[in-house]
Design a protein around this motif. Sequence first.
Motif, PDB file in Angstrom:
ATOM      1  N   ALA A 246      -6.957 -97.173 -54.105  1.00  0.00           N
ATOM      2  CA  ALA A 246      -5.895 -97.841 -53.340  1.00  0.00           C
ATOM      3  C   ALA A 246      -4.931 -96.814 -52.761  1.00  0.00           C
ATOM      4  O   ALA A 246      -4.529 -95.871 -53.449  1.00  0.00           O
ATOM      5  N   GLY A 247      -4.605 -96.987 -51.505  1.00  0.00           N
ATOM      6  CA  GLY A 247      -3.674 -96.070 -50.837  1.00  0.00           C
ATOM      7  C   GLY A 247      -4.338 -94.828 -50.275  1.00  0.00           C
ATOM      8  O   GLY A 247      -3.717 -94.062 -49.539  1.00  0.00           O
ATOM      9  N   LEU A 248      -5.606 -94.619 -50.593  1.00  0.00           N
ATOM     10  CA  LEU A 248      -6.296 -93.410 -50.107  1.00  0.00           C
ATOM     11  C   LEU A 248      -7.091 -93.724 -48.835  1.00  0.00           C
ATOM     12  O   LEU A 248      -7.471 -94.859 -48.581  1.00  0.00           O
ATOM     13  N   THR A 249      -7.334 -92.665 -48.075  1.00  0.00           N
ATOM     14  CA  THR A 249      -8.080 -92.814 -46.820  1.00  0.00           C
ATOM     15  C   THR A 249      -9.413 -92.084 -46.906  1.00  0.00           C
ATOM     16  O   THR A 249      -9.463 -90.913 -47.292  1.00  0.00           O
ATOM     17  N   GLN A 250     -10.461 -92.793 -46.581  1.00  0.00           N
ATOM     18  CA  GLN A 250     -11.823 -92.228 -46.590  1.00  0.00           C
ATOM     19  C   GLN A 250     -12.348 -92.210 -45.160  1.00  0.00           C
ATOM     20  O   GLN A 250     -12.343 -93.235 -44.486  1.00  0.00           O
ATOM     21  N   ILE A 251     -12.806 -91.041 -44.718  1.00  0.00           N
ATOM     22  CA  ILE A 251     -13.399 -90.964 -43.374  1.00  0.00           C
ATOM     23  C   ILE A 251     -14.878 -90.604 -43.500  1.00  0.00           C
ATOM     24  O   ILE A 251     -15.243 -89.651 -44.192  1.00  0.00           O
ATOM     25  N   ASN A 252     -15.716 -91.393 -42.871  1.00  0.00           N
ATOM     26  CA  ASN A 252     -17.164 -91.130 -42.861  1.00  0.00           C
ATOM     27  C   ASN A 252     -17.535 -90.482 -41.533  1.00  0.00           C
ATOM     28  O   ASN A 252     -17.308 -91.064 -40.476  1.00  0.00           O
ATOM     29  N   MET A 253     -18.071 -89.266 -41.597  1.00  0.00           N
ATOM     30  CA  MET A 253     -18.488 -88.551 -40.376  1.00  0.00           C
ATOM     31  C   MET A 253     -19.995 -88.342 -40.442  1.00  0.00           C
ATOM     32  O   MET A 253     -20.456 -87.481 -41.186  1.00  0.00           O
ATOM     33  N   PHE A 254     -20.740 -89.101 -39.695  1.00  0.00           N
ATOM     34  CA  PHE A 254     -22.203 -88.972 -39.724  1.00  0.00           C
ATOM     35  C   PHE A 254     -22.683 -88.388 -38.402  1.00  0.00           C
ATOM     36  O   PHE A 254     -22.636 -89.041 -37.373  1.00  0.00           O
TER      37      PHE A 254
ATOM     38  N   GLY B  24     -10.858-100.183 -52.693  1.00  0.00           N
ATOM     39  CA  GLY B  24      -9.530-100.357 -52.102  1.00  0.00           C
ATOM     40  C   GLY B  24      -9.065 -99.261 -51.165  1.00  0.00           C
ATOM     41  O   GLY B  24      -7.889 -99.213 -50.797  1.00  0.00           O
ATOM     42  N   ALA B  25      -9.967 -98.363 -50.733  1.00  0.00           N
ATOM     43  CA  ALA B  25      -9.561 -97.302 -49.787  1.00  0.00           C
ATOM     44  C   ALA B  25      -9.487 -97.853 -48.365  1.00  0.00           C
ATOM     45  O   ALA B  25     -10.091 -98.876 -48.053  1.00  0.00           O
ATOM     46  N   ASP B  26      -8.753 -97.147 -47.508  1.00  0.00           N
ATOM     47  CA  ASP B  26      -8.824 -97.434 -46.070  1.00  0.00           C
ATOM     48  C   ASP B  26      -9.997 -96.614 -45.563  1.00  0.00           C
ATOM     49  O   ASP B  26     -10.004 -95.388 -45.687  1.00  0.00           O
ATOM     50  N   VAL B  27     -11.011 -97.281 -45.014  1.00  0.00           N
ATOM     51  CA  VAL B  27     -12.246 -96.588 -44.632  1.00  0.00           C
ATOM     52  C   VAL B  27     -12.387 -96.561 -43.112  1.00  0.00           C
ATOM     53  O   VAL B  27     -12.252 -97.588 -42.452  1.00  0.00           O
ATOM     54  N   MET B  28     -12.647 -95.373 -42.594  1.00  0.00           N
ATOM     55  CA  MET B  28     -12.876 -95.260 -41.156  1.00  0.00           C
ATOM     56  C   MET B  28     -14.232 -94.605 -40.906  1.00  0.00           C
ATOM     57  O   MET B  28     -14.551 -93.586 -41.516  1.00  0.00           O
ATOM     58  N   ASN B  29     -15.020 -95.196 -40.019  1.00  0.00           N
ATOM     59  CA  ASN B  29     -16.304 -94.594 -39.642  1.00  0.00           C
ATOM     60  C   ASN B  29     -16.159 -93.912 -38.299  1.00  0.00           C
ATOM     61  O   ASN B  29     -15.791 -94.549 -37.316  1.00  0.00           O
ATOM     62  N   MET B  30     -16.424 -92.609 -38.260  1.00  0.00           N
ATOM     63  CA  MET B  30     -16.397 -91.894 -36.979  1.00  0.00           C
ATOM     64  C   MET B  30     -17.818 -91.913 -36.414  1.00  0.00           C
ATOM     65  O   MET B  30     -18.751 -91.556 -37.117  1.00  0.00           O
ATOM     66  N   HIS B  31     -17.953 -92.314 -35.184  1.00  0.00           N
ATOM     67  CA  HIS B  31     -19.282 -92.314 -34.570  1.00  0.00           C
ATOM     68  C   HIS B  31     -19.441 -90.981 -33.851  1.00  0.00           C
ATOM     69  O   HIS B  31     -19.014 -90.837 -32.719  1.00  0.00           O
ATOM     70  N   MET B  32     -19.994 -90.035 -34.549  1.00  0.00           N
ATOM     71  CA  MET B  32     -19.914 -88.664 -34.078  1.00  0.00           C
ATOM     72  C   MET B  32     -20.645 -88.386 -32.767  1.00  0.00           C
ATOM     73  O   MET B  32     -20.219 -87.553 -32.002  1.00  0.00           O
ATOM     74  N   GLN B  33     -21.735 -89.120 -32.522  1.00  0.00           N
ATOM     75  CA  GLN B  33     -22.434 -88.873 -31.247  1.00  0.00           C
ATOM     76  C   GLN B  33     -21.526 -89.236 -30.059  1.00  0.00           C
ATOM     77  O   GLN B  33     -21.618 -88.661 -29.004  1.00  0.00           O
ATOM     78  N   ALA B  34     -20.644 -90.209 -30.334  1.00  0.00           N
ATOM     79  CA  ALA B  34     -19.844 -90.740 -29.234  1.00  0.00           C
ATOM     80  C   ALA B  34     -18.507 -90.022 -29.059  1.00  0.00           C
ATOM     81  O   ALA B  34     -17.725 -90.379 -28.209  1.00  0.00           O
ATOM     82  N   THR B  35     -18.240 -89.018 -29.862  1.00  0.00           N
ATOM     83  CA  THR B  35     -16.901 -88.411 -29.783  1.00  0.00           C
ATOM     84  C   THR B  35     -16.894 -87.057 -29.103  1.00  0.00           C
ATOM     85  O   THR B  35     -17.813 -86.711 -28.369  1.00  0.00           O
ATOM     86  N   SER B  36     -15.877 -86.291 -29.422  1.00  0.00           N
ATOM     87  CA  SER B  36     -15.668 -85.029 -28.705  1.00  0.00           C
ATOM     88  C   SER B  36     -16.778 -84.015 -28.900  1.00  0.00           C
ATOM     89  O   SER B  36     -16.847 -83.037 -28.162  1.00  0.00           O
ATOM     90  N   LEU B  37     -17.663 -84.265 -29.878  1.00  0.00           N
ATOM     91  CA  LEU B  37     -18.782 -83.328 -30.039  1.00  0.00           C
ATOM     92  C   LEU B  37     -19.538 -83.209 -28.734  1.00  0.00           C
ATOM     93  O   LEU B  37     -19.981 -82.138 -28.333  1.00  0.00           O
ATOM     94  N   LYS B  38     -19.671 -84.350 -28.082  1.00  0.00           N
ATOM     95  CA  LYS B  38     -20.357 -84.379 -26.790  1.00  0.00           C
ATOM     96  C   LYS B  38     -19.628 -83.501 -25.786  1.00  0.00           C
ATOM     97  O   LYS B  38     -20.210 -82.991 -24.853  1.00  0.00           O
ATOM     98  N   LYS B  39     -18.332 -83.387 -25.981  1.00  0.00           N
ATOM     99  CA  LYS B  39     -17.532 -82.588 -25.042  1.00  0.00           C
ATOM    100  C   LYS B  39     -17.492 -81.132 -25.455  1.00  0.00           C
ATOM    101  O   LYS B  39     -16.729 -80.339 -24.918  1.00  0.00           O
ATOM    102  N   GLY B  40     -18.233 -80.777 -26.504  1.00  0.00           N
ATOM    103  CA  GLY B  40     -18.370 -79.370 -26.879  1.00  0.00           C
ATOM    104  C   GLY B  40     -17.480 -78.906 -28.010  1.00  0.00           C
ATOM    105  O   GLY B  40     -17.427 -77.715 -28.308  1.00  0.00           O
ATOM    106  N   GLU B  41     -16.743 -79.820 -28.629  1.00  0.00           N
ATOM    107  CA  GLU B  41     -15.868 -79.407 -29.730  1.00  0.00           C
ATOM    108  C   GLU B  41     -16.730 -78.935 -30.900  1.00  0.00           C
ATOM    109  O   GLU B  41     -17.764 -79.517 -31.191  1.00  0.00           O
ATOM    110  N   THR B  42     -16.297 -77.916 -31.600  1.00  0.00           N
ATOM    111  CA  THR B  42     -17.094 -77.434 -32.728  1.00  0.00           C
ATOM    112  C   THR B  42     -16.845 -78.310 -33.950  1.00  0.00           C
ATOM    113  O   THR B  42     -15.845 -79.023 -34.032  1.00  0.00           O
ATOM    114  N   LEU B  43     -17.742 -78.184 -34.899  1.00  0.00           N
ATOM    115  CA  LEU B  43     -17.638 -78.918 -36.158  1.00  0.00           C
ATOM    116  C   LEU B  43     -16.286 -78.646 -36.814  1.00  0.00           C
ATOM    117  O   LEU B  43     -15.603 -79.546 -37.296  1.00  0.00           O
TER     118      LEU B  43
END
Length: 318
Positions: A44-52, A71-90
């Motif tokens: 509870a109160g913690l944030t979990q980010i999933n980066m696949f 009870g975590a706040d969970v966010m899924n990052m859709h990595m194919q659709a994000t800045s990786l495509k724009k060349g940002e490094t890991l």
Amino acid sequence: MSFRARHLLGIEHLAPDEITTLLDLADSYAALNRSDSKHSDALAGLTQINMFFEASTRTQASFELAGKRLGADVMNMHMQATSLKKGETLIDTALTLNAMHPDLLVVRHPHSGAVSLLSQKVNCAVLNAGDGRHEHPTQALLDALTIRRAKGRLHRLTVAICGDIAHSRVARSNIHLLGKMENRVRLVGPPTLLPSQAAEWGVEVYTDMVEGLKDADVVMMLRLQKERMDGAFIPSEREYFHRFGLDAEKLGHAKPDAIVMHPGPMNRGVEIDGTIADDINRSVIQDQVEMGVAVRMAAMDLLARNLKAAKAEEGVLV
Ligand code: NCD
């Protein structure tokens, strides 16, 4: 509590007592998951980010459900659709996310070692959800819990891991874990799919299913990882099924109460016969999926406790 790790990057650096602590806690989460109210407030109160950065169905869903049930706040990052495509490094992506103060970062990446690298750049706990052909620790832990519940123990068992060992992070993590818990591990597959260093791993190597499966307690089938193959490793899928696909006849060489496992996704008719996969008297494939959620809840709970303890020691309020 004997779970000291700050990140879960692989099985290689876990001690046997840490594995047992995690599996014991996962057992209690498995019970919670079968009850009507599946909630706890461990995160509870913690944030979990999933980066696949690689496709995933069950692992991502399982981590998401595990975080939500705790009870975590969970966010899924859709990595194919994000800045990786724009060349940002890991690393830039990781630093950006780090600035949002996540507590748990779950990462899958096609390159071996990428998750470990990332863990050095962030302040939160990092869980490896599979890096290249290197490790997939939560898969080995859920496999271990499934075996322990089906067989009543996790030592002195003969486990045959069969198929595409060369490209499999699942095989590597399982070899570490089963070896640490004092089991006999056999690798079975065609020479083209067995890594050349296999002989140094303290395992027995077979290129024939009949010999490899003889008197095994556990038969673990692996998917042909076509996406990691550069060129042809097998003559044809038909020929492969004939020699290395698990069917009733080959399974007949294992112990009469041997269990059948597969991490999924399955190629029915390639590495495993569909009838065997669906046989509820032999196959524990659905149990593996069920235990996956419980093991990920346990892993994130333990890492969050260690994170809080470390921050408290550094004098940071959490
Ligand atoms: C495995 C993986 O991604 O490494 N699957 C999974 O996590 N459920 C095995 C595979 O892809 O064959």
